[in-house]
Scaffold this active site. Sequence first.
Site, PDB file in Angstrom:
ATOM      1  N   GLU A   8      19.909  36.187  11.896  1.00 27.74           N
ATOM      2  CA  GLU A   8      20.905  35.135  12.118  1.00 27.74           C
ATOM      3  C   GLU A   8      22.114  35.717  12.833  1.00 27.74           C
ATOM      4  O   GLU A   8      22.689  36.714  12.393  1.00 27.74           O
ATOM      5  CB  GLU A   8      21.344  34.515  10.794  1.00 27.74           C
ATOM      6  CG  GLU A   8      22.418  33.444  10.966  1.00 27.74           C
ATOM      7  CD  GLU A   8      23.086  33.018   9.666  1.00 27.74           C
ATOM      8  OE1 GLU A   8      24.119  32.315   9.754  1.00 27.74           O
ATOM      9  OE2 GLU A   8      22.599  33.391   8.583  1.00 27.74           O
ATOM     10  N   LYS A  19      24.089  11.185  20.173  1.00 31.89           N
ATOM     11  CA  LYS A  19      24.367  11.732  21.490  1.00 31.89           C
ATOM     12  C   LYS A  19      23.813  13.151  21.618  1.00 31.89           C
ATOM     13  O   LYS A  19      24.094  14.012  20.787  1.00 31.89           O
ATOM     14  CB  LYS A  19      25.880  11.736  21.750  1.00 31.89           C
ATOM     15  CG  LYS A  19      26.498  10.348  21.865  1.00 31.89           C
ATOM     16  CD  LYS A  19      25.972   9.629  23.115  1.00 31.89           C
ATOM     17  CE  LYS A  19      26.628   8.271  23.308  1.00 31.89           C
ATOM     18  NZ  LYS A  19      26.110   7.583  24.517  1.00 31.89           N
ATOM     19  N   CYS A  63      33.213  38.421 -15.098  1.00 25.06           N
ATOM     20  CA  CYS A  63      34.038  39.468 -14.501  1.00 25.06           C
ATOM     21  C   CYS A  63      35.493  39.320 -14.952  1.00 25.06           C
ATOM     22  O   CYS A  63      35.828  39.623 -16.086  1.00 25.06           O
ATOM     23  CB  CYS A  63      33.897  39.447 -12.977  1.00 25.06           C
ATOM     24  SG  CYS A  63      34.541  40.929 -12.170  1.00 25.06           S
ATOM     25  N   GLN A 115      37.393  39.596 -18.739  1.00 22.00           N
ATOM     26  CA  GLN A 115      38.589  40.387 -19.036  1.00 22.00           C
ATOM     27  C   GLN A 115      39.691  39.520 -19.644  1.00 22.00           C
ATOM     28  O   GLN A 115      40.353  39.920 -20.613  1.00 22.00           O
ATOM     29  CB  GLN A 115      39.085  41.064 -17.756  1.00 22.00           C
ATOM     30  CG  GLN A 115      38.112  42.094 -17.192  1.00 22.00           C
ATOM     31  CD  GLN A 115      38.562  42.649 -15.853  1.00 22.00           C
ATOM     32  OE1 GLN A 115      39.645  42.322 -15.369  1.00 22.00           O
ATOM     33  NE2 GLN A 115      37.730  43.486 -15.247  1.00 22.00           N
ATOM     34  N   HIS A 132      28.258  40.048 -12.482  1.00 22.35           N
ATOM     35  CA  HIS A 132      28.129  38.754 -11.793  1.00 22.35           C
ATOM     36  C   HIS A 132      26.677  38.278 -11.845  1.00 22.35           C
ATOM     37  O   HIS A 132      25.909  38.490 -10.901  1.00 22.35           O
ATOM     38  CB  HIS A 132      28.575  38.880 -10.332  1.00 22.35           C
ATOM     39  CG  HIS A 132      30.043  39.000 -10.155  1.00 22.35           C
ATOM     40  ND1 HIS A 132      30.883  37.912  -9.993  1.00 22.35           N
ATOM     41  CD2 HIS A 132      30.846  40.096 -10.128  1.00 22.35           C
ATOM     42  CE1 HIS A 132      32.133  38.331  -9.864  1.00 22.35           C
ATOM     43  NE2 HIS A 132      32.136  39.652  -9.946  1.00 22.35           N
ATOM     44  N   GLU A 151      25.493  35.427 -11.408  1.00 25.22           N
ATOM     45  CA  GLU A 151      25.188  34.390 -10.421  1.00 25.22           C
ATOM     46  C   GLU A 151      24.478  34.950  -9.190  1.00 25.22           C
ATOM     47  O   GLU A 151      23.754  34.226  -8.488  1.00 25.22           O
ATOM     48  CB  GLU A 151      26.460  33.643  -9.999  1.00 25.22           C
ATOM     49  CG  GLU A 151      27.477  34.454  -9.205  1.00 25.22           C
ATOM     50  CD  GLU A 151      28.512  35.154 -10.073  1.00 25.22           C
ATOM     51  OE1 GLU A 151      29.640  35.388  -9.574  1.00 25.22           O
ATOM     52  OE2 GLU A 151      28.193  35.481 -11.230  1.00 25.22           O
TER      53      GLU A 151
END
Length: 534
Positions: free
Chosen positions: A140, A187, A380, A384, A509, A511
């Site tokens: 990419e 268009k 994270c 804390q 993390h 995620e």
Amino acid sequence: MKQKFIFVTGGVVSSIGKGLTAASLGALLEGRGHKVTIMKFDPYLNVDPGTMSPLQHGEVYVTEDGAETDLDLGHYERFTSALMNRSNSVSTGQIYDTVLNRERRGDYLGGTVQVIPHITEEIKARIYEAAQGSEIILVEIGGTVGDIESQPFLEAIRQMRIDVGQENSVLVHVTYVPYIAAAGELKSKPTQHSVKELREIGLQPDFLVCRSEKVIDDNLKAKIGLFCSVKPENVIAAQDSRFIYEVPLALHREKLDELIVARLGLSAGKLNMKGWQNLVKILGNPSHTVKIGVVGKYVDLKESYKSLHEALVHGGVANNARVEIIYVDSEKVTDKTVHSLLGKVDGILVPGGFGTRGVEGKITAIKYAREKRVPFFGICFGMQLSAIEFARNVCGIKDATSREFHAENKRTGNFVIDSMAEQRGVINKGGTMRLGAFPCAIASGSRAYQVYKASSIMERHRHRFEFNNKYKDLFEKNGMMASGICKERDLVEIVELPDHPWFVGVQFHPEFKSKPLAPHPLFVHFVKASLKKK
């Protein structure tokens, strides 16, 4: 069989969806049995996005080997089984840094260093490096065709297509076909001009992926193909989807994967997309809805929390639920406003972050979750701050704080969160944090163990500060358990409140490791707990 190269460029406007197109095509090719990898070139001069504001760039995605990369690498990992590393994310800054360092060492033997051939050769070398071990590499190119910054990358692609042979490479150009409401029609002129820009530098696209709000019919495809010298069947309609996870299925309906496999002389295999079909079915018709409040300071740009957002969606799918994410600006959270802002949510999440702005609002939200017994998840910085809140309001350490908030003075006090030894004295900000995957041992009988069903895990980190172990005994005496430890360094990685419905803080993390077809267990259980609260 020779390696195959698929180059993905974008035109007309930025943020057109090149990353999702590349990731979706990667998913389709994997579904046909091919081993793929994907890389991203970013045209900015920063070495990496690690020091860039999330409000400008979006989230910083961290790979297993500790590279701070563009958020598109998150799409690549979520949509495919490929594991990204630092070779999959390259910026103009990295390229120039490498070339100029060689010049300083005298590697060019006194020659004049130029964009062509030195910069373009380094770009090609990075592509070959990232392609190692894969059958197909999708590349990419960030930015928009016509931008000055992208020209060296496009020139390198032009050269590579000659080097590897046209039969081993494909150019996919993602463009935009706007709908003009006043005229009542789509268009094609912007797409024609975008392709004209490509052709002026010697690149002819093989496929056009045309983003649009409305259906692109066969007549318009034929017109676009005629003016852009592309076969009408290679003009791919990409109408806006309800969910990003519909995109692979939408591109397959347009036969993009079939056409590319045939064009490259690859085995078609038997496509298996049942997992994606089931995923979209649940997303479109969930049995439940749950509200999650995300309290952060980068909420003005949702892409600041892109992986987090997607991980919550994954957790919802695993529970047959739609997750309604309510972003709350932490600077607006006070003792007076917290109930009005968070009183109707079923779970509260405080994500990662840096600095002092909005800190007290996050701490107030954490206190609210703890006292009102609302399921809480701290990631994270959020972990804390949950420790600081607990120290202040349960352990009685009223001046509990983090050294991060007092980095410019020599204040002494109760630093419940302190800097790691190797971080003290660090001057350069870029690439110097604790980055990448590290092991964590989980205590048996803990909620973390129930979630992971394992005694040892690997998770990705991005931080300079850690829990101060001199407070660990006091915390456990007052009811907060350190349930995850990095034994190599004796670092607290997970804390939890056993007597709370669901209160978990993690230093890492999670995620970054969640996928739509393999949701991260922490998000699955957090959403599950939030549904129970509902």
